[in-house]
Design an enzyme around this catalytic site. Structure first.
Site, PDB file in Angstrom:
ATOM      1  N   GLY A  98       0.808  -1.207   0.000  1.00  0.00           N
ATOM      2  CA  GLY A  98       0.000   0.000   0.000  1.00  0.00           C
ATOM      3  C   GLY A  98       0.843   1.259   0.000  1.00  0.00           C
ATOM      4  CD  GLN A 155      -8.975   7.069  10.227  1.00  0.00           C
ATOM      5  OE1 GLN A 155      -7.837   7.472  10.086  1.00  0.00           O
ATOM      6  NE2 GLN A 155      -9.251   5.851  10.671  1.00  0.00           N
ATOM      7  CE1 TYR A 161      -4.142   2.796   3.506  1.00  0.00           C
ATOM      8  CE2 TYR A 161      -5.901   3.501   4.981  1.00  0.00           C
ATOM      9  CZ  TYR A 161      -4.864   2.633   4.675  1.00  0.00           C
ATOM     10  OH  TYR A 161      -4.562   1.608   5.541  1.00  0.00           O
ATOM     11  N   GLY A 192      -6.856  -2.285  13.090  1.00  0.00           N
ATOM     12  CA  GLY A 192      -7.162  -1.037  13.784  1.00  0.00           C
ATOM     13  C   GLY A 192      -5.890  -0.230  13.958  1.00  0.00           C
TER      14      GLY A 192
END
Length: 258
Positions: A98, A155, A161, A192
């Site tokens: 990623g 977020q 993302y 998390g």
């Protein structure tokens, strides 16, 4: 069922696994756990950072390193074929690679947005397509994606993302439906807040943010990368054969916290 039969269900002995981004962070923890469970692991990564090369060298010859940029999708089949020739047919693929672009949407260009999707979604799709025939051939396979808390919650400053991680859930659901009849399962893990260098960098100078995060986690503590690795090893085992199309949060309860 005999104890030895139970142990075999959790063992990855004799299986070949490919892990993208498997030399650092969560990927390295997954690599360690798969190797500890008996798998031969092909780590697919653009480079070895920090002390990753030394760590991988300590894994008793169970890990091989393959330099590759997964956004070069025209070469995905080539790397899959190379790994098969070296290590045998691949039964496990962990799509973990990623990247990030931490910007508000008004500061992010379309090209920056596209680059994030190219790694998390397009690159993972191309590699999955390349490795899947090996799994179908043997009527057994485990495909695992790394989702995120941002697959579920908003977020700021991570729109690319978050888009990619939400998209992973759709990809998991569709692939699970398409491949189940071939003995292949497709699942995801949503980590998390995990104690990685990136997390420490983001919170070390921001105690208020750290306390806000901890206040959301019923467990009251940040997770370890190995927590994610242990879940990955289970989902890749025969013991998880009836888990398909699922995304398992490894978050100490953060998604249900308040």
């Amino acid at each position: 069922m005999k104890l030895t039969d139970m142990q075999k269900l959790y063992s990855l002995e004799g299986l070949t696994a490919a892990v993208t981004g498997g030399a650092t962070g969560l990927g390295l923890a997954i690599t360690k756990c798969l190797a500890a469970a008996g798998a031969r692991v092909a780590v697919i990564s653009r480079d070895l950072s920090g002390n990753a090369s030394e760590i991988l060298a300590e894994l008793d010859g169970k890990v091989s390193f393959y330099p590759f940029d997964i956004t070069e999708t025209q070469k995905s089949q080539e790397i899959a074929d190379i790994i098969r020739a070296d290590l045998g047919p691949c039964s496990i693929l962990v799509n973990n690679a990623g990247n990030h672009c931490k910007k508000y949407i008004w500061d992010m260009s379309a090209e920056e947005y596209r680059k994030v999707l190219d790694v998390h979604l397009t690159g993972a799709f191309a590699l999955t397509k390349a490795f899947l025939p090996q799994m179908r051939e043997n009527s057994f396979g485990r495909i695992l994606f790394l989702a995120s808390m941002t697959s579920y919650i908003g977020q700021p400053q991570v729109c690319g993302y978050a888009t990619a991680k939400a998209g992973i859930l759709g990809l998991v659901h569709t692939l699970a439906a398409e491949t189940a009849s071939f003995g292949v399962t497709v699942n995801a893990i949503a980590p998390g807040w995990i104690d990685t260098p990136m997390f420490r960098q983001a919170t070390s100078q921001d105690p208020a943010r750290l306390q806000k995060i901890l206040g959301r986690i019923p467990a009251g503590q940040i997770g370890s990368p190995m927590d994610v690795g242990h879940c990955a090893a289970f989902l890749c085992s025969r013991a998880a054969g009836y888990i398909n199309g699922a995304c398992i949060p490894v978050d100490g309860g953060a998604l249900i916290g308040f």
